[in-house]
Structures are given as structure tokens and as C-alpha cells.
Design an enzyme around this catalytic site. Structure first.
Site, PDB file in Angstrom:
ATOM      1  N   GLU A 129      35.314  39.834  31.858  1.00  0.00           N
ATOM      2  CA  GLU A 129      35.591  38.661  31.239  1.00  0.00           C
ATOM      3  C   GLU A 129      35.887  38.069  30.144  1.00  0.00           C
ATOM      4  O   GLU A 129      35.432  36.768  29.829  1.00  0.00           O
ATOM      5  CB  GLU A 129      35.953  37.154  32.571  1.00  0.00           C
ATOM      6  CG  GLU A 129      36.302  36.440  32.574  1.00  0.00           C
ATOM      7  CD  GLU A 129      36.481  35.451  34.276  1.00  0.00           C
ATOM      8  OE1 GLU A 129      36.148  36.168  35.261  1.00  0.00           O
ATOM      9  OE2 GLU A 129      36.804  34.735  33.527  1.00  0.00           O
ATOM     10  N   ARG A 170      41.194  39.405  32.337  1.00  0.00           N
ATOM     11  CA  ARG A 170      40.359  39.038  33.629  1.00  0.00           C
ATOM     12  C   ARG A 170      40.258  37.562  34.075  1.00  0.00           C
ATOM     13  O   ARG A 170      40.303  37.230  35.376  1.00  0.00           O
ATOM     14  CB  ARG A 170      38.623  39.726  33.465  1.00  0.00           C
ATOM     15  CG  ARG A 170      38.623  39.416  35.257  1.00  0.00           C
ATOM     16  CD  ARG A 170      37.083  40.721  35.393  1.00  0.00           C
ATOM     17  NE  ARG A 170      36.374  40.232  37.135  1.00  0.00           N
ATOM     18  CZ  ARG A 170      35.769  41.001  37.050  1.00  0.00           C
ATOM     19  NH1 ARG A 170      35.124  41.956  36.742  1.00  0.00           N
ATOM     20  NH2 ARG A 170      35.430  41.012  38.565  1.00  0.00           N
ATOM     21  N   HIS A 227      38.284  28.379  50.935  1.00  0.00           N
ATOM     22  CA  HIS A 227      38.574  29.247  49.851  1.00  0.00           C
ATOM     23  C   HIS A 227      40.017  29.379  48.624  1.00  0.00           C
ATOM     24  O   HIS A 227      40.578  29.163  48.237  1.00  0.00           O
ATOM     25  CB  HIS A 227      37.396  29.718  48.491  1.00  0.00           C
ATOM     26  CG  HIS A 227      37.926  30.442  47.352  1.00  0.00           C
ATOM     27  ND1 HIS A 227      37.527  29.901  45.984  1.00  0.00           N
ATOM     28  CD2 HIS A 227      38.665  31.758  46.735  1.00  0.00           C
ATOM     29  CE1 HIS A 227      37.928  30.636  44.942  1.00  0.00           C
ATOM     30  NE2 HIS A 227      38.937  32.073  45.266  1.00  0.00           N
TER      31      HIS A 227
HETATM   32  N1  GLY Z   1      37.482  37.352  41.723  1.00  0.00           N
HETATM   33  C1  GLY Z   1      37.782  36.721  39.872  1.00  0.00           C
HETATM   34  C2  GLY Z   1      37.188  37.841  39.294  1.00  0.00           C
HETATM   35  O1  GLY Z   1      37.144  38.844  39.903  1.00  0.00           O
HETATM   36  O2  GLY Z   1      37.170  38.063  38.103  1.00  0.00           O
END
Ligand code: GLY
Length: 368
Positions: free
Chosen positions: A238, A242, A267
Site C-alpha cells: 500500500e 492499494r 463493517h
Molecule cells: N482491505 C483492504 C486491503 O486489503 O488493502
């Protein structure tokens, strides 16, 4: 009837197997990973009551013994206490460096057990057997593991990819309609963030899928997992893309904090409201025509899902207070809120250029 999505992450590559009846075949599917015919299974009591026998039988059919730890259900299990309990139990069970741990359950079990596997003997392999729709399409794939701390959700964890994911679409029939639809919040998010054709397909097919059509369920899980795999392969940790998976999540996290992470708002329900608000904000900022947020709301409402703050039972903080809660989200970078907005259905992008007063206006216009 089985689909396989490959997640091509080099020496950490793995398959996500999707289809009905996979618990019964778990032994044959897991056996190639095992140096000896033995696994440690961690689950929670509610899931164990419904699915543990089927998994045991499936493992035994391939001659695999299993030892099982059952934890309490619920978000509170994603804690330091249970992380220590799982890790020490795995050590007591003499799980070795080359053995495999199996996580049987929803997102809470997957995240917790994945984290325990990441730190046990500096990392052992694990298999995700997700039993909720949300876990099948999101949390079991991509290697995010972790627990909650007193400071917030998912604040301690590790990236640790599973070695295999078995998404048994038959287990989805045991979910309540509310839990199924909460998982659907993450499914439809994929269409909104990156695939307008998938979104249109969902508009046509999601009602029949929710009613139980297995071929449609497999197709929806497969497309969701393909999209997640593609994004995770581009940006595993990320650093950029992402974050697109967080569409709807800045609003959602503030609403979850405001409702105390309770049954008032699941959620996936928060994600659905968050996606509806993200499209409304995109329209307010002139990025999309009003037609797109209206289409998102119409589909969610047709599915019987929440779209507005006023759909959440009980009182909520004011729109200004919700904005403060968003400021405490871990997606704040250098004091600026990060939002995922859209230039159309299937065209999401990440930005920190959002005027707080516009966010407040959107919250107020949707029951805040
Ligand atoms: N749930 C978001 C991710 O896996 O980046």
C-alpha cells in the site's frame, strides 16, 4: 465446479480456490503444502459449531490430522491477549517452522491467525479458509494481518501472505441475510472502484446471487478476488494503488468509531454507506454527474442496504464531530485526509484535495 485465481507475488505467490464443497476437499487441496500430515486449525466457537466437522472430515479424507483451538467470536478477539494465546498454543502444539496453520473463520480469525503465523518462529505458512462473504472477497486475500489496540483498529500487524485460500461458496448459505449483504458491500465496492462492467453485471444479478444462486456467487467472488489480486500484485504494501481498496472507508471508519464498532453498524454496511457518500462527494466536487451517485443509491436500496446516516439506528455525533473522527483515521497523511473519490463508476482515484466543508455538507445532506 471450481475456479482458481492466482495471486502472482513471486516466491509468495498462491492460489485462491473458489467453489462449493471445498471444506470437504480441504485435505487434498492442502496436502501438497505439508511436510507431514498434520495441521493446527484456529477458529471461533460459532464457526466451529457450523463448519469444523466438515473441515475435519475433509482433512481426514487425505489422512491429515488436526489439532484445534476455538476462540470466542467477535471483534474483541483481535487483541494482544488472543494473539499471545494463539501463538503460545501453536508453540504448545509443537508447530514447526515448515508446518502449516489453518485459519477457519471470518475476517477476525483470518487477521489474528495470520498475524500469529507471521510472528511464530519468525514466520510460518498459513491457509485461509474464509467463512464470511467479506472475508472471501477481501480480508483473506492480500496478506494484511493484525489486531486492534487501545488506540484503534488494525494498528499492530504485518504483511504476511497466505499460502492458499479456500473460499467455499457453499458456506455462504449459512450466513444471515444481514451478514451476507454486509459482505456484499465489499463486492460492489470492486465494481465502483475499477470495473463498470462488473458493476452493471451486479445491478442485473446481485438480487439472485443474494437469494442463493451458486453460479452467480462464484462469479461475484471470483471477479472480486481477481480485482483484489491485481491491485495487491501492483502494490502489495500500500504505497499507492492499494489505497483504492479503501473506497468508502474514510466515511466508514468514522461511522464505525461513532457507533462503537457495535452491531449498530457492521463493517460492510459502513462501506456501503461510505461508497454512497464518496460518490455524493464526487458529484458535489463536480467530478461525476448526479446520475452516478443516484445509480449507486438505487442499487444499494434495491438490495435492502443502508445508504444514509439516517439508516443507522440510534443517535450519531454531528457532521462536524464525524469530520473530527475522520481526522483520527490512519489514512491521514501529514494532517490531510485521504479520500478515494471517483470520476465515474469504475473510475476511482485517491486524493487529499478535499475541502472539509464539502465533506460536512455531504454528511448533512445524507442524514448527518
Ligand atoms: N482491505 C483492504 C486491503 O486489503 O488493502
Amino acid at each position: 465446479m471450481r475456479d482458481v485465481v492466482h495471486v502472482p507475488l513471486g516466491d509468495r505467490a498462491y492460489d485462491v480456490v473458489i467453489g462449493p464443497g471445498l471444506l470437504a476437499e480441504a485435505g487434498a487441496l492442502i496436502a501438497p503444502l505439508l511436510p507431514r500430515p498434520r495441521v493446527a486449525v484456529v477458529t471461533e466457537t460459532r464457526v466451529a459449531a457450523t463448519h469444523l466437522d466438515a473441515l475435519r472430515t475433509g482433512l481426514a479424507a487425505a489422512g491429515i490430522e488436526c489439532t484445534v483451538l476455538e476462540l470466542p467470536p467477535g471483534e474483541a478477539t483481535k487483541s494482544w491477549t488472543h494473539l499471545a494465546q494463539v501463538t503460545e498454543w501453536l508453540l504448545d502444539q509443537k508447530v514447526e517452522r515448515r508446518d502449516v496453520v489453518v485459519a477457519l473463520g471470518g475476517g477476525v480469525i483470518g487477521d489474528l491467525v495470520g498475524f500469529a503465523a507471521a510472528i511464530l518462529r519468525r514466520g510460518v505458512r498459513f491457509v485461509q479458509v474464509p467463512t464470511s462473504l467479506l472475508a472471501q472477497v477481501d480480508s483473506s486475500v492480500g496478506g494484511k494481518t493484525g489486531i486492534n489496540t487501545a488506540q484503534g483498529k488494525n494498528l499492530a500487524g504485518a504483511f504476511h501472505q497466505p499460502s492458499l485460500v479456500l473460499a467455499d461458496t457453499e458456506v455462504l448459505s449459512t450466513l444471515s441475510r444481514r451478514d451476507f449483504l454486509a459482505g456484499y458491500g465489499e463486492v460492489m465496492k470492486y465494481g465502483l472502484l475499477g470495473d463498470a462492467t462488473f458493476w452493471a453485471w451486479l445491478e442485473q444479478n446481485a438480487a439472485a446471487m443474494a437469494a442463493g444462486d451458486m453460479a452467480l456467487r462464484m462469479a461475484a467472488v471470483k471477479r472480486s478476488v481477481e480485482m483484489k489480486a491485481e491491485i495487491v500484485t501492483r502494490d502489495e504494501t500500500e504505497q499507492g494503488d492499494r489505497a483504492l481498496l479503501n473506497l468508502g472507508h474514510t466515511f466508514c471508519h468514522a461511522l464505525e468509531a461513532a457507533t462503537g464498532y457495535s452491531d449498530r453498524l457492521l463493517h460492510g454496511e459502513g462501506v456501503a454507506i461510505g461508497c454512497s457518500l464518496a460518490f455524493a462527494l464526487s458529484a458535489r466536487m463536480g467530478l461525476v454527474s448526479q446520475e452516478d451517485p443516484s445509480r449507486v443509491r438505487a442499487h444499494l436500496q434495491e438490495m435492502g442496504m443502508k445508504t444514509d446516516l439516517s439508516d443507522i439506528p440510534g443517535d450519531l455525533p454531528s457532521a462536524d464531530q464525524l469530520l473530527v473522527l475522520m481526522g483520527q483515521d490512519k489514512k491521514v497523511v501529514a494532517g490531510k485526509l485521504n479520500f478515494v473519490l471517483a470520476r465515474g463508476i469504475g473510475k476511482a482515484f485517491v486524493t487529499d484535495e478535499v475541502a472539509p466543508n464539502m465533506v460536512v455538507d455531504v454528511l448533512k445532506a445524507h442524514g448527518g
